[in-house]
Design a protein around this motif. Structure first.
Motif, PDB file in Angstrom:
ATOM      1  N   VAL A 190       0.853  -1.177   0.000  1.00 16.94           N
ATOM      2  CA  VAL A 190       0.000   0.000   0.000  1.00 16.94           C
ATOM      3  C   VAL A 190       0.886   1.223   0.000  1.00 16.94           C
ATOM      4  O   VAL A 190       1.769   1.364   0.849  1.00 16.94           O
ATOM      5  N   PRO A 191       0.725   2.122  -0.960  1.00 17.74           N
ATOM      6  CA  PRO A 191       1.568   3.312  -0.985  1.00 17.74           C
ATOM      7  C   PRO A 191       1.416   4.111   0.297  1.00 17.74           C
ATOM      8  O   PRO A 191       0.434   3.998   1.020  1.00 17.74           O
ATOM      9  N   GLU A 226      -3.831  -2.964  -8.998  1.00 18.30           N
ATOM     10  CA  GLU A 226      -3.354  -1.693  -8.442  1.00 18.30           C
ATOM     11  C   GLU A 226      -4.300  -0.552  -8.791  1.00 18.30           C
ATOM     12  O   GLU A 226      -4.707  -0.395  -9.942  1.00 18.30           O
ATOM     13  N   LEU A 227      -4.650   0.232  -7.795  1.00 19.97           N
ATOM     14  CA  LEU A 227      -5.409   1.463  -7.982  1.00 19.97           C
ATOM     15  C   LEU A 227      -4.427   2.623  -7.858  1.00 19.97           C
ATOM     16  O   LEU A 227      -3.765   2.772  -6.811  1.00 19.97           O
ATOM     17  N   ASN A 241      -4.883   5.224  -3.590  1.00 19.31           N
ATOM     18  CA  ASN A 241      -3.759   4.406  -4.060  1.00 19.31           C
ATOM     19  C   ASN A 241      -3.748   3.126  -3.245  1.00 19.31           C
ATOM     20  O   ASN A 241      -3.684   3.167  -2.012  1.00 19.31           O
ATOM     21  N   LEU A 242      -3.831   1.999  -3.930  1.00 21.99           N
ATOM     22  CA  LEU A 242      -3.935   0.722  -3.223  1.00 21.99           C
ATOM     23  C   LEU A 242      -3.443  -0.392  -4.141  1.00 21.99           C
ATOM     24  O   LEU A 242      -3.731  -0.392  -5.336  1.00 21.99           O
ATOM     25  N   THR A 243      -2.686  -1.335  -3.570  1.00 24.80           N
ATOM     26  CA  THR A 243      -2.197  -2.471  -4.335  1.00 24.80           C
ATOM     27  C   THR A 243      -2.589  -3.765  -3.645  1.00 24.80           C
ATOM     28  O   THR A 243      -2.360  -3.929  -2.448  1.00 24.80           O
ATOM     29  N   PRO A 262     -13.202   5.070 -13.244  1.00 25.73           N
ATOM     30  CA  PRO A 262     -12.757   6.228 -12.460  1.00 25.73           C
ATOM     31  C   PRO A 262     -12.864   7.516 -13.273  1.00 25.73           C
ATOM     32  O   PRO A 262     -12.693   7.509 -14.496  1.00 25.73           O
ATOM     33  N   VAL A 263     -13.146   8.609 -12.583  1.00 23.42           N
ATOM     34  CA  VAL A 263     -13.122   9.915 -13.244  1.00 23.42           C
ATOM     35  C   VAL A 263     -11.679  10.280 -13.577  1.00 23.42           C
ATOM     36  O   VAL A 263     -11.387  10.839 -14.622  1.00 23.42           O
ATOM     37  N   ARG A 264     -10.802   9.948 -12.664  1.00 25.57           N
ATOM     38  CA  ARG A 264      -9.372  10.161 -12.873  1.00 25.57           C
ATOM     39  C   ARG A 264      -8.618   8.995 -12.258  1.00 25.57           C
ATOM     40  O   ARG A 264      -9.074   8.391 -11.296  1.00 25.57           O
ATOM     41  N   GLY A 265      -7.469   8.692 -12.803  1.00 28.32           N
ATOM     42  CA  GLY A 265      -6.678   7.587 -12.279  1.00 28.32           C
ATOM     43  C   GLY A 265      -6.963   6.301 -13.041  1.00 28.32           C
ATOM     44  O   GLY A 265      -7.783   6.252 -13.955  1.00 28.32           O
ATOM     45  N   THR A 266      -6.287   5.239 -12.652  1.00 22.99           N
ATOM     46  CA  THR A 266      -6.401   3.970 -13.355  1.00 22.99           C
ATOM     47  C   THR A 266      -6.451   2.816 -12.370  1.00 22.99           C
ATOM     48  O   THR A 266      -5.974   2.911 -11.235  1.00 22.99           O
TER      49      THR A 266
END
Length: 652
Positions: A4-5, A395-396, A415-417, A447-451
């Protein structure tokens, strides 16, 4: 161990600087009003209606080409027969008018001709009714088949969680039932009317030409008035759509066995009944106002038509008295005037229904052309790439999300893995974004933003159906289907719907096999007291909340080849002993799998490899149970608070 970041810095009270905010979302594929032809840049209404009418006419031949052709052919012939019968009648009366000089053979032949035309008309009328029913039934099946095939093509949830879309869907469903038939009736009435008016017009020209102009003038005015009335009725249908939706909602509540307990306990029957009647009353009042106006207008035109016909009859009768017309001319004129008037009246009524149908059918065509709710504004959104088995991570990266462009952010830079083969526990207060995160992992939304990456591949590039095949989920708001026990579990993997051994295996893992096996028909027992397949079928049975939750859990476990197992409050309805047994069974079942566990009961997450704490849509803490307890942060506070409720000096 899931990685986890590091926790991002706390979000400021004010919005972050412009460069740190998510960019504007792409425009959602839905008009703001939810009605066709209302979005900016849309084609003119007249063009949309013409397209809807042509679509519906084309569907008739697509549904049954032979039936539609026969229906229109029969309508054309039937339309010509009244004028033919009237002409034979004129000749008959003229022959009879010769008195003793009448030709008996000719009179007999003309009488038989009138009777023959009547017989053919009667037979063709019955045939036309049958053909109309054939076309209507085939058309309804075709239209509804295509409608719900299109609904199934929407891959996400955005449309289904939109009230405006549900209004459109209800109107489209109504259109699929009524509009095609109304347009079919009008189209064949139009064919019949053209034939009838053509025949009778020739007759009237032969007797008294001015009568043709008068009847066409009055009939045309009535036609225009009826079209305006139909447009107004369609507008009212759109306006009251929401009220009827509320009415259906309250009606469903009043008859829903799941709601019956609270309704009776809290005395809600009168309250909901009043809401239902109010919604229905508001809708019907608006419709009745339009109906009253229509009655007044159409009554006026009916009186005017009667006056015109009466005037023509008087003129022809006087002419006959002075020898300018024969008795046959008088009867022919009366028949022609009545025939044209009836034809105009029928076509006016059918036209009004058709215009209303075309307008409503616009909702059908609009829904059929509604774009998919996933991938809007993104070149990645179409998907289609194969989905390999998970080998490394999910991964988020900096995931932001909100359900509406004007609504609050539900996820804020998550942010999550999740490392393959490990279990991640997800903790947070209500509204922290846990269920929304599950929806994004299942790609019900983007997502609106991010991957979100599946072994490094953006899931928007992957085939949605194949991605979901690799995910098993027990949702917090799981479904209880009015199906058999076997089917309630088997729908978790349709390929094994009838595999009793596989179903029983996961039922045992969920602790529900013994209960289902003891039912009257075992796994073939219908789990419903509302739906039965046959009139004389034995009633089904119902399960308790905890038993239903076990069935839902077994349903998700049936996907034994799933790479990601998501359990959202899988034991919320279970007692302490059942929860302990289920948690032990789940630990065995998810061994070696990637798991995301969500629960408000923190004790159920202690053995997770990583526990993630979410607050206000962001990751606040992450670590093992021992690490988080040592950090004395939010998790430690929540765990201590729950544990205090179980502490007792009598328990060592």
């Amino acid at each position: 161990m899931s990685k986890v970041p590091e926790q991002p810095p706390p979000e400021p009270e004010q919005p972050p600087p412009e460069h740190e905010q998510p960019p504007p979302e792409p425009e959602l594929p839905e008009a703001s009003s939810g009605l066709p032809g209302t979005s900016s840049g849309a084609p003119p209404r007249s063009r949309l209606r013409l397209r809807a009418a042509l679509t519906c006419l084309a569907l008739q031949f697509q549904a049954t080409r032979v039936g539609a052709a026969a229906m229109f052919g029969t309508a054309a012939v039937t339309g010509l027969l009244p004028a033919l019968a009237a002409w034979f009648g004129k000749l008959l009366f003229d022959e009879i008018g010769h008195g003793g000089d009448a030709d008996t053979g000719r009179a007999t032949a003309l009488a038989l001709a009138v009777a023959g035309v009547g017989a053919v008309t009667a037979v063709l009328t019955q045939l036309a009714g049958y053909l109309d029913e054939v076309v209507r039934q085939r058309l309804v099946v075709t239209v509804e088949d295509r409608l719900f095939a299109r609904v199934n093509e929407f891959r996400g949830l955005r449309h289904f969680e939109s009230p405006a879309f549900h209004d459109r869907l209800r109107l489209a469903q109504e259109a699929s039932q009524d509009a095609p038939h109304n347009i079919t009736m009008f189209s064949q009435s139009a064919v019949r009317a053209v034939a009838t008016v053509t025949g009778f017009t020739g007759v009237l020209f032969a007797v008294w030409p001015p009568m043709v102009g008068l009847l066409f003038l009055v009939g045309g005015a009535a036609f225009v008035a009826r079209l305006h009335q139909a447009r107004r009725q369609a507008e009212v249908s759109e306006i009251v759509s929401g009220k009827y939706r509320r009415r259906l909602f309250y009606r469903g509540l009043l008859t829903d066995p799941r709601a019956a307990k609270e309704i009776r306990l809290f005395g809600l029957g009168g309250f909901l009944h009043t809401r239902l009647v109010t919604a229905l009353g508001d809708a019907t009042s608006a419709e009745l106002r339009v109906a009253r106006r229509g009655v007044l207008v159409q009554s006026g035109f009916a009186l005017l038509n009667t006056a015109v016909t009466g005037l023509g009859t008087v003129v022809v009768a006087i002419g006959a008295a002075h020898g300018r017309f024969t008795v046959g001319d008088v009867t022919l004129f009366i028949a022609a005037a009545a025939g044209i008037q009836a034809t105009f009246g029928g076509i006016v009524t059918q036209a009004g229904m058709a215009v209303e149908g075309i307008r409503l059918f616009g909702h059908y065509t609009d829904l059929m052309e509604t774009p998919d709710d996933l991938g809007s504004g993104s070149d990645l959104g179409s998907g289609g790439e194969p989905v390999p088995a998970l080998r490394h991570t999910i991964e988020l990266r900096d995931v932001w999300f909100r359900y509406d462009p004007s609504g609050p952010w539900v996820l804020r830079g998550v942010n999550l893995t999740l490392t393959a083969g490990t279990a991640v526990g997800l903790v947070g207060r209500n509204g922290a974004g846990k269920s929304t995160l599950v929806k994004l992992l299942c790609r019900f939304y983007d997502p609106v933003r991010g991957t979100i990456l599946w072994d490094g591949a953006d899931i928007r590039t992957l085939d949605v159906a194949r991605l979901r095949r690799r995910i098993g989920v027990t949702f917090q708001d799981y479904m209880a289907y009015d199906l058999t026990a076997q089917e309630n579990i088997g729908v978790g993997d349709l390929d094994r719907l009838h595999d009793r051994d596989a179903v029983r295996t996961v039922a045992r893992a969920a602790g529900i096999d013994e209960k289902l096996s003891s039912l009257p028909d075992g796994y073939g027992t219908l789990l419903s007291r509302v739906q039965v397949d046959d009139y004389d079928a034995s009633p089904g049975v119902t399960l308790s909340g905890g038993q239903w939750q076990r069935v839902a859990l077994a349903r998700s476990l049936l996907r034994t080849d799933a790479d990601l197992l998501i359990l959202d409050e899988p034991s919320s309805a279970l007692d302490a002993q059942a929860e302990h047994e289920i948690n032990a069974a789940l630990r065995r079942h998810r061994e070696g799998r990637t798991s995301l566990l969500i629960s408000h009961r923190l004790s159920a997450l202690r053995d997770a490899d990583v526990i993630v704490v979410m607050t206000d849509g962001a990751v606040a803490e992450a670590g093992t149970h021992d690490e988080l307890m040592g950090a004395e942060g939010q998790y430690a506070s929540l765990f201590t608070l729950q544990a205090a409720g179980y502490q007792d000096t009598r328990v060592g």
